[in-house]
Structure formats: structure tokens, C-alpha cells
Design a protein around this motif. Structure first.
Motif, PDB file in Angstrom:
ATOM      1  N   GLY A 121       0.729  -1.134   0.085  1.00  0.00           N
ATOM      2  CA  GLY A 121       0.021   0.063  -0.065  1.00  0.00           C
ATOM      3  C   GLY A 121       0.889   1.275  -0.132  1.00  0.00           C
ATOM      4  N   ALA A 122       0.311   2.368   0.081  1.00  0.00           N
ATOM      5  CA  ALA A 122       0.986   3.790   0.158  1.00  0.00           C
ATOM      6  C   ALA A 122       1.120   4.242   1.609  1.00  0.00           C
ATOM      7  CB  ALA A 122       0.326   4.529  -0.296  1.00  0.00           C
ATOM      8  N   GLY A 123       2.281   4.757   1.866  1.00  0.00           N
ATOM      9  CA  GLY A 123       2.309   5.217   3.643  1.00  0.00           C
ATOM     10  C   GLY A 123       3.666   5.800   3.727  1.00  0.00           C
ATOM     11  N   SER A 124       3.990   5.993   4.934  1.00  0.00           N
ATOM     12  CA  SER A 124       5.234   6.642   5.208  1.00  0.00           C
ATOM     13  C   SER A 124       5.959   5.882   6.729  1.00  0.00           C
ATOM     14  CB  SER A 124       5.241   8.101   5.511  1.00  0.00           C
ATOM     15  OG  SER A 124       4.340   8.417   6.662  1.00  0.00           O
ATOM     16  N   TYR A 125       7.341   5.734   6.469  1.00  0.00           N
ATOM     17  CA  TYR A 125       7.852   4.971   7.629  1.00  0.00           C
ATOM     18  C   TYR A 125       8.403   6.101   8.545  1.00  0.00           C
ATOM     19  CZ  TYR A 125      10.996   1.922   9.964  1.00  0.00           C
ATOM     20  OH  TYR A 125      11.746   1.026  11.005  1.00  0.00           O
ATOM     21  N   VAL A 126       7.903   5.792   9.677  1.00  0.00           N
ATOM     22  CA  VAL A 126       8.283   6.917  10.614  1.00  0.00           C
ATOM     23  C   VAL A 126       9.135   6.924  11.989  1.00  0.00           C
ATOM     24  CG1 VAL A 126       6.264   8.503   9.664  1.00  0.00           C
ATOM     25  CG2 VAL A 126       6.006   6.931  11.774  1.00  0.00           C
ATOM     26  N   GLY A 127       9.310   5.669  12.275  1.00  0.00           N
ATOM     27  CA  GLY A 127      10.249   5.597  13.328  1.00  0.00           C
ATOM     28  C   GLY A 127      10.807   3.866  13.648  1.00  0.00           C
ATOM     29  N   THR A 128      11.797   3.852  14.147  1.00  0.00           N
ATOM     30  CA  THR A 128      12.681   2.612  14.357  1.00  0.00           C
ATOM     31  C   THR A 128      13.109   2.726  15.836  1.00  0.00           C
ATOM     32  OG1 THR A 128      13.706   2.849  12.063  1.00  0.00           O
ATOM     33  CG2 THR A 128      14.563   1.088  13.823  1.00  0.00           C
ATOM     34  N   ARG A 181      24.457  -4.593  25.711  1.00  0.00           N
ATOM     35  CA  ARG A 181      23.200  -4.503  25.357  1.00  0.00           C
ATOM     36  C   ARG A 181      23.004  -2.950  24.810  1.00  0.00           C
ATOM     37  NH1 ARG A 181      23.843  -9.541  24.126  1.00  0.00           N
ATOM     38  NH2 ARG A 181      22.599 -10.880  25.134  1.00  0.00           N
ATOM     39  N   PHE A 182      22.539  -2.715  23.785  1.00  0.00           N
ATOM     40  CA  PHE A 182      22.139  -1.247  23.549  1.00  0.00           C
ATOM     41  C   PHE A 182      20.781  -1.007  23.248  1.00  0.00           C
ATOM     42  CE2 PHE A 182      26.606  -2.307  22.814  1.00  0.00           C
ATOM     43  CZ  PHE A 182      27.270  -1.354  23.310  1.00  0.00           C
ATOM     44  N   GLY A 183      20.099   0.055  23.431  1.00  0.00           N
ATOM     45  CA  GLY A 183      18.737   0.636  22.784  1.00  0.00           C
ATOM     46  C   GLY A 183      18.953   1.858  22.011  1.00  0.00           C
ATOM     47  N   MET A 184      18.405   1.720  20.900  1.00  0.00           N
ATOM     48  CA  MET A 184      18.467   3.007  19.999  1.00  0.00           C
ATOM     49  C   MET A 184      17.250   3.370  19.498  1.00  0.00           C
ATOM     50  SD  MET A 184      22.056   1.474  18.146  1.00  0.00           S
ATOM     51  CE  MET A 184      21.458  -0.350  18.250  1.00  0.00           C
ATOM     52  N   TYR A 185      17.048   4.873  19.077  1.00  0.00           N
ATOM     53  CA  TYR A 185      15.774   5.083  18.431  1.00  0.00           C
ATOM     54  C   TYR A 185      16.339   6.233  17.359  1.00  0.00           C
ATOM     55  CZ  TYR A 185      16.132   9.294  21.416  1.00  0.00           C
ATOM     56  OH  TYR A 185      16.431  10.401  22.077  1.00  0.00           O
ATOM     57  N   ARG A 186      15.304   6.396  16.424  1.00  0.00           N
ATOM     58  CA  ARG A 186      15.500   7.159  15.315  1.00  0.00           C
ATOM     59  C   ARG A 186      13.873   7.416  14.766  1.00  0.00           C
ATOM     60  NH1 ARG A 186      18.686   8.494   9.981  1.00  0.00           N
ATOM     61  NH2 ARG A 186      17.734  10.096   9.208  1.00  0.00           N
ATOM     62  N   TRP A 187      13.425   8.774  15.080  1.00  0.00           N
ATOM     63  CA  TRP A 187      11.849   9.076  14.669  1.00  0.00           C
ATOM     64  C   TRP A 187      12.082   9.825  13.566  1.00  0.00           C
ATOM     65  CZ3 TRP A 187      10.716   5.511  17.359  1.00  0.00           C
ATOM     66  CH2 TRP A 187      11.068   5.376  18.912  1.00  0.00           C
ATOM     67  N   HIS A 188      11.655   9.518  12.227  1.00  0.00           N
ATOM     68  CA  HIS A 188      11.506  10.257  11.088  1.00  0.00           C
ATOM     69  C   HIS A 188      10.335  11.019  10.985  1.00  0.00           C
ATOM     70  CE1 HIS A 188      14.663   7.716   8.892  1.00  0.00           C
ATOM     71  NE2 HIS A 188      14.209   6.650   9.950  1.00  0.00           N
ATOM     72  N   VAL A 189      10.434  12.192  11.792  1.00  0.00           N
ATOM     73  CA  VAL A 189       9.463  13.213  11.729  1.00  0.00           C
ATOM     74  C   VAL A 189       9.778  14.263  10.782  1.00  0.00           C
ATOM     75  CG1 VAL A 189       8.400  15.066  13.337  1.00  0.00           C
ATOM     76  CG2 VAL A 189       8.978  12.890  14.331  1.00  0.00           C
ATOM     77  N   LEU A 190      10.992  14.470  10.694  1.00  0.00           N
ATOM     78  CA  LEU A 190      11.527  15.811   9.905  1.00  0.00           C
ATOM     79  C   LEU A 190      11.599  14.987   8.368  1.00  0.00           C
ATOM     80  CD1 LEU A 190      13.374  17.881  12.380  1.00  0.00           C
ATOM     81  CD2 LEU A 190      11.068  18.313  11.714  1.00  0.00           C
ATOM     82  N   ASP A 191      11.814  14.012   8.357  1.00  0.00           N
ATOM     83  CA  ASP A 191      12.518  13.022   7.281  1.00  0.00           C
ATOM     84  C   ASP A 191      11.605  11.503   6.830  1.00  0.00           C
ATOM     85  OD1 ASP A 191      13.708  11.811   9.346  1.00  0.00           O
ATOM     86  OD2 ASP A 191      15.405  11.186   8.434  1.00  0.00           O
ATOM     87  N   PRO A 192      10.358  11.810   6.712  1.00  0.00           N
ATOM     88  CA  PRO A 192       9.423  10.432   6.713  1.00  0.00           C
ATOM     89  C   PRO A 192       9.988   9.897   5.385  1.00  0.00           C
ATOM     90  CG  PRO A 192       8.042  12.319   6.156  1.00  0.00           C
ATOM     91  CD  PRO A 192       9.606  12.905   6.783  1.00  0.00           C
ATOM     92  N   ILE A 193       9.940   8.563   5.466  1.00  0.00           N
ATOM     93  CA  ILE A 193      10.482   7.858   4.268  1.00  0.00           C
ATOM     94  C   ILE A 193       8.923   7.283   3.454  1.00  0.00           C
ATOM     95  CG2 ILE A 193      11.391   5.676   3.472  1.00  0.00           C
ATOM     96  CD1 ILE A 193      13.651   6.100   5.698  1.00  0.00           C
ATOM     97  N   ARG A 194       8.586   7.789   2.562  1.00  0.00           N
ATOM     98  CA  ARG A 194       7.570   7.774   1.742  1.00  0.00           C
ATOM     99  C   ARG A 194       7.361   6.359   0.860  1.00  0.00           C
ATOM    100  NH1 ARG A 194       4.561  11.438   4.373  1.00  0.00           N
ATOM    101  NH2 ARG A 194       5.424  13.572   4.569  1.00  0.00           N
TER     102      ARG A 194
END
Length: 197
Positions: free
Chosen positions: A39-46, A123-136
Motif C-alpha cells: 500500500g501507500a504510506g510513510s515509515y516514521v520510526g525505528t 546491550r544497547f537501545g537506540m531510536y530514530r523518529w523520522h518526523v522531519l524526514d519521513p520515508i514515503r
């Protein structure tokens, strides 16, 4: 939790989250964060929880975003796990070792060091939020990360070398989609499978 019942616009996107774990990543393979999304959408976070199972540097794996029919080669291919999460050139602050940091959109928020008592591993915890750079995307999406590090060289002055690892990686991917249900969700693991070894 507060919510409101109301009509939803026909062109509204639906919020999705998908959790996956590779325990461990099979040697030479990738950890799949997301697959089977159509479908169509945008990836916004990991968010990734990364358990290191080998000595040496662990964060060279490329995050790859296969968009709209990509097969072997992705539309977006990163330069390493540490770069994607904003810790370029490792997450090491000279004289301090691995150092946590948080920003509004990315960070290394958790570092669990071995305690020396029961040979626990990092062990590591990491995040990235694609708020300003969404992947469409308009047709489909698949996201992977390599379990790849740098090991010691062969001796005699040879440089270090890239090497596959079999790390324990769990991830949560956040995305919006033009449908309420995403195809191909992995089965949820049972409680014994979720136990950390």
C-alpha cells in the motif's frame, strides 16, 4: 489512555507498529525490521534493542529501505547502524567508552554493560523518529539491517576487517499506511520464546 470515537476521513492514514526479533541473527543474514507491507504510506520510526554476541565493534550494519518494488538493491541504503542512529564513528566518547545520548529524533538511550559476575554481554537501545524526514512509499516497503561488525585483522600489521555477527536484535517499526491492516505480520512469540537467555 484517552480516545475519541469519530468519523475517519477516507484519505486518512492508519498508524501501525510491528515488532520482530532475531535471536540470534543467523550468520551472514540480516535482521528484518519490516516486510510484507503493501500500500501507500510513510515509515516514521525505528527502535532497536541490540545484544552484542561477539567481541569487537558491532555497529557497521547498513539499514536498507526497499521501496516500491525494490528487489536486490534498496532505494535507501545507510552507511552503518551507528550513522543511522546519530553516533557516527562509533558511540564511544574518548576516555568514557560507550556514552548514552538522547535528542528529540534519535539517540542511544540505553547501554547495559557486562557486570563481570555472570558474563553478561553488552546491550544497547537506540531510536530514530523520522518526523522531519519521513520515508514515503506508494506500493510496498521492506526494511532490514545487517548484523555486521569489525573484527581483528589477520596479524602482521593487517588492518581490521568487516565480519558478520550473530547478534540478538529486536526491533519495533512505526509506520502509517493507507489501510487499517498490513499484510504479512509475523506471529507473536510465546512467553518462553520471549525469555532472554
Amino acid at each position: 489512555m484517552d480516545y475519541e470515537l469519530d468519523e475517519v476521513d477516507e484519505d486518512a492514514s492508519w498508524f501501525h507498529a510491528q515488532w520482530r526479533r532475531s535471536h540470534p541473527v543467523p550468520f551472514g543474514e540480516v535482521h528484518t525490521l519490516l516486510d510484507g507491507v503493501t500500500g501507500a504510506g510513510s515509515y516514521v520510526g525505528t527502535y532497536i534493542a541490540w545484544g552484542v554476541n561477539s567481541p569487537g565493534w558491532w555497529g557497521e550494519g547498513e539499514l536498507k529501505f526497499h521501496l516500491d518494488g525494490d528487489d536486490e538493491f534498496p532505494t535507501i541504503c545507510g552507511t552503518g547502524t551507528e550513522d543511522y542512529f546519530g553516533g557516527a564513528w562509533n558511540f564511544d566518547v574518548p576516555g568514557q567508552g560507550y556514552t548514552a545520548y538522547t535528542t528529540p529524533y534519535l539517540g542511544l538511550n540505553q547501554i547495559l554493560r557486562p557486570d563481570g559476575l555472570y558474563s553478561s554481554q553488552q546491550r544497547f537501545g537506540m531510536y530514530r523518529w523520522h518526523v522531519l524526514d519521513p520515508i514515503r512509499f506508494s506500493q510496498d516497503l521492506r526494511v532490514t539491517v545487517q548484523s555486521l561488525g569489525i573484527g581483528p585483522g589477520q596479524g602482521n600489521g593487517l588492518p581490521h576487517r568487516y565480519r558478520h555477527t550473530s547478534d540478538d536484535i529486536a526491533s519495533t517499526s512505526l509506520f502509517y499506511l493507507d489501510a487499517p491492516v498490513s499484510a504479512s505480520r509475523p506471529a507473536a512469540p510465546d512467553l518462553l520464546t520471549l525469555e532472554v537467555d
